[in-house]
Design an enzyme around this catalytic site. Structure first.
Site, PDB file in Angstrom:
ATOM      1  N   ASP A 177       0.797  -1.247   0.000  1.00  0.00           N
ATOM      2  CA  ASP A 177       0.000   0.000   0.000  1.00  0.00           C
ATOM      3  C   ASP A 177       0.825   1.291   0.000  1.00  0.00           C
ATOM      4  OD1 ASP A 177      -1.998  -1.869   0.220  1.00  0.00           O
ATOM      5  OD2 ASP A 177      -2.821  -1.137   2.118  1.00  0.00           O
ATOM      6  N   HIS A 180     -17.503   2.545   0.698  1.00  0.00           N
ATOM      7  CA  HIS A 180     -17.002   1.323   1.332  1.00  0.00           C
ATOM      8  C   HIS A 180     -17.347   1.290   2.823  1.00  0.00           C
ATOM      9  CE1 HIS A 180     -13.796  -1.556   2.756  1.00  0.00           C
ATOM     10  NE2 HIS A 180     -14.273  -2.191   1.708  1.00  0.00           N
ATOM     11  N   HIS A 226     -10.734   6.814   1.711  1.00  0.00           N
ATOM     12  CA  HIS A 226      -9.362   6.739   1.188  1.00  0.00           C
ATOM     13  C   HIS A 226      -9.277   5.688   0.098  1.00  0.00           C
ATOM     14  CE1 HIS A 226      -9.626   3.466   4.120  1.00  0.00           C
ATOM     15  NE2 HIS A 226      -8.710   2.856   3.393  1.00  0.00           N
ATOM     16  N   LYS A 277      -6.822  -4.974  -2.928  1.00  0.00           N
ATOM     17  CA  LYS A 277      -7.590  -5.488  -1.792  1.00  0.00           C
ATOM     18  C   LYS A 277      -8.575  -4.447  -1.290  1.00  0.00           C
ATOM     19  CE  LYS A 277      -3.877  -4.307   1.377  1.00  0.00           C
ATOM     20  NZ  LYS A 277      -4.625  -3.271   2.098  1.00  0.00           N
ATOM     21  N   CYS A 299      -1.960  -2.807   7.715  1.00  0.00           N
ATOM     22  CA  CYS A 299      -1.864  -3.719   6.569  1.00  0.00           C
ATOM     23  C   CYS A 299      -0.566  -4.528   6.555  1.00  0.00           C
ATOM     24  CB  CYS A 299      -2.086  -2.947   5.276  1.00  0.00           C
ATOM     25  SG  CYS A 299      -3.777  -2.303   5.194  1.00  0.00           S
TER      26      CYS A 299
HETATM   27 ZN   LIG Z   1      -8.530   0.800   3.183  1.00  0.00          ZN
END
Ligand SMILES: [Zn+2]
Length: 212
Positions: A17, A61, A90, A115, A160
């Site tokens: 990321d 989301h 984000h 992801k 993450c």
């Molecule tokens: Zn995220």
């Protein structure tokens, strides 16, 4: 304690990321997140195999505070799979914030794993979504390629990177976190919690200079 590691063709560098929204100026900035870029650019040249991940959410989301009326970023809610921290919007698919940093130079990366693509499930880990059931396919890819050790770098150390390292280890790979190639968000002491959790699972910490 940080150790050294010598790498061979069974090793892979997983770059987590490294995206505009996770760096200063982005929507969910990690303090000094941009500093991982030169470290990763140099480190990646030592690896034959490099895999990138990209947080890649549809708008609306479930991990966004804005999707839950009355909720603010960094509050937590209960969802089907447990507790979920709510984040600022984000890494929305197709936006500038979701793009990998333009100064990230890893042209020989062989795979990009996106992801967090399911609206109702967050995904911190590069291996499994936060319901701990839905796979991303990465474990199968690494196995089929004969890769055994996963070196992790990127953002954020305490989310993450942490969950990817834990899942790598649980899936039977050996996970090593390259500490100086990561930066933490550090919500409520999460950086310390992460350090302890990784140690408890037997995940090794290394420094980029110790990898040859
Ligand atoms: Zn995220």
């Amino acid at each position: 304690m940080a150790e050294t590691a010598s790498i061979d063709e069974r090793d892979v560098l997983l770059v987590v990321d490294v995206q505009n929204d996770f760096c200063p100026g982005g929507r969910l900035p990690v303090t000094r997140g941009n500093e991982v870029v030169p470290v990763i650019n140099e480190l990646a040249t030592r690896f034959e195999h490099v895999v990138l991940t990209q947080d890649w959410h549809p708008s609306g989301h479930a991990s966004f505070a804005s999707s839950h009326p009355g909720k603010m970023p960094y509050e937590t809610i209960r969802v089907d799979y447990g507790e979920q921290i709510l984040w600022p919007d984000h890494c929305v698919q197709g936006t500038h914030g979701a793009e990998l940093r333009s100064d990230l130079r890893v042209p020989h990366a062989c795979l990009l794993v996106r992801k967090g693509i399911h609206r109702e499930i967050d995904s911190y880990s590069a291996f499994r979504e936060n319901d701990h059931v839905t796979p991303t396919g990465l474990a199968g890819y690494l196995r089929e390629r004969g890769l055994e050790r996963v070196f992790l770098a990127g953002l954020a150390y305490d989310f993450c990177v942490r969950y990817s390292a834990e899942d790598a280890q649980r899936a039977g790979f050996t996970a090593l976190v390259v500490e100086d190639a990561c930066r933490a968000i550090d919500v409520n002491g999460s950086a310390d919690t992460t350090r302890r959790a990784l140690e408890a699972l037997g995940v090794t910490s290394v420094m980029a200079a110790g990898i040859h």
